[in-house]
Design an enzyme around this catalytic site. Structure first.
Site, mmCIF file in Angstrom:
data_model
loop_
_atom_site.group_PDB
_atom_site.id
_atom_site.type_symbol
_atom_site.label_atom_id
_atom_site.label_comp_id
_atom_site.label_asym_id
_atom_site.label_seq_id
_atom_site.Cartn_x
_atom_site.Cartn_y
_atom_site.Cartn_z
ATOM 1 N N ASP A 34 13.000 -1.358 9.753
ATOM 2 C CA ASP A 34 12.080 -0.479 11.223
ATOM 3 C C ASP A 34 12.079 -1.723 11.966
ATOM 4 O OD1 ASP A 34 10.140 0.204 12.523
ATOM 5 O OD2 ASP A 34 8.829 -1.523 12.183
ATOM 6 N N LEU A 50 1.665 10.199 -11.038
ATOM 7 C CA LEU A 50 1.689 10.215 -11.907
ATOM 8 C C LEU A 50 1.390 8.616 -12.445
ATOM 9 C CD1 LEU A 50 3.599 13.763 -13.159
ATOM 10 C CD2 LEU A 50 1.059 12.718 -13.234
ATOM 11 N N CYS A 51 2.114 7.847 -11.731
ATOM 12 C CA CYS A 51 2.061 6.522 -11.909
ATOM 13 C C CYS A 51 0.776 6.122 -12.107
ATOM 14 C CB CYS A 51 2.300 4.964 -10.818
ATOM 15 S SG CYS A 51 4.392 5.873 -11.003
ATOM 16 N N HIS A 52 0.286 4.837 -13.043
ATOM 17 C CA HIS A 52 -1.517 4.494 -13.547
ATOM 18 C C HIS A 52 -1.110 3.111 -12.506
ATOM 19 C CE1 HIS A 52 0.440 6.182 -17.565
ATOM 20 N NE2 HIS A 52 -1.400 6.331 -17.418
ATOM 21 N N MET A 82 8.908 1.069 -11.825
ATOM 22 C CA MET A 82 8.276 1.782 -10.352
ATOM 23 C C MET A 82 8.233 0.944 -9.187
ATOM 24 S SD MET A 82 9.191 5.035 -10.723
ATOM 25 C CE MET A 82 8.636 5.263 -9.218
ATOM 26 N N GLU A 83 7.175 -0.184 -9.510
ATOM 27 C CA GLU A 83 6.510 -0.839 -9.209
ATOM 28 C C GLU A 83 7.294 -1.840 -7.836
ATOM 29 O OE1 GLU A 83 3.577 0.512 -11.052
ATOM 30 O OE2 GLU A 83 4.939 -0.063 -11.421
#
Length: 175
Positions: free
Chosen positions: A132, A80-82, A117-118
């Site tokens: 890692d 749902l993120c654009h 969100m980014e």
């Protein structure tokens, strides 16, 4: 006792099903968000990170590129993120702690929706890449304390919980 009304969730329709929010009528503005995460490890591993002495190579360089890539791929990873035209991603690392690396990401765009969100995806991806890179010498490292520190632009305006912890305009951490 009065109860505050529950805000409606923008990604849920009246029937309860999820949907992508329509942002086509929103104004395009400059938008920016800063997020952070921490990777807790040992002082010995921090020294190896600081001197690019990890067996796999320069852990911070790899984590920085991973964070940038993560920000650019957010809409492919988070439902749902654009998809957004990312104009800048700055990934910084604070090694001043004796037991952790602080990862800070600032993401900018000019668009119709924010980049929180980014920024969160950038610090998450950078933290995972850093883990890692160090797992050969510290399998017990812990990724923790991920949060949004600040955002600007858009209808809801700006807020900043810790301005002294954000990178300056040149992308360097403030003293």
């Amino acid at each position: 006792m009065s109860q505050e009304p529950t805000p409606e969730l923008s990604h849920v329709r009246s029937d309860g099903s999820a949907h992508m929010v329509d942002v086509s009528n929103k104004a395009e503005t400059s938008r920016e968000a800063t997020a952070e995460a921490s990777l807790k490890t040992t002082p010995e591993v921090l020294a190896l990170i600081a001197t690019a002495g990890m067996p796999k190579g320069d852990a911070l360089a790899v984590a920085r590129i991973a964070g940038i890539m993560g920000a650019k791929k957010t809409s492919e990873l988070i439902p749902l993120c654009h998809p957004l035209p990312i104009s800048r991603v700055v990934i910084d690392f604070d090694l001043s702690s004796t037991d952790s690396v602080r990862i800070i990401a600032t993401v900018k765009t000019r668009g119709v929706t924010g980049v929180e969100m980014e920024a969160l995806t950038a610090v998450s991806t950078a933290a995972l890449a850093l883990y890692d890179m160090i797992k050969a010498v510290d399998k017990h490292a812990v990724i923790t304390d991920m949060r949004v520190l600040a955002k600007s632009g858009g209808k809801s305006g700006s807020w900043d919980i810790t301005p002294e912890l954000r990178p300056n305009p040149e992308g360097e951490l403030r003293a």
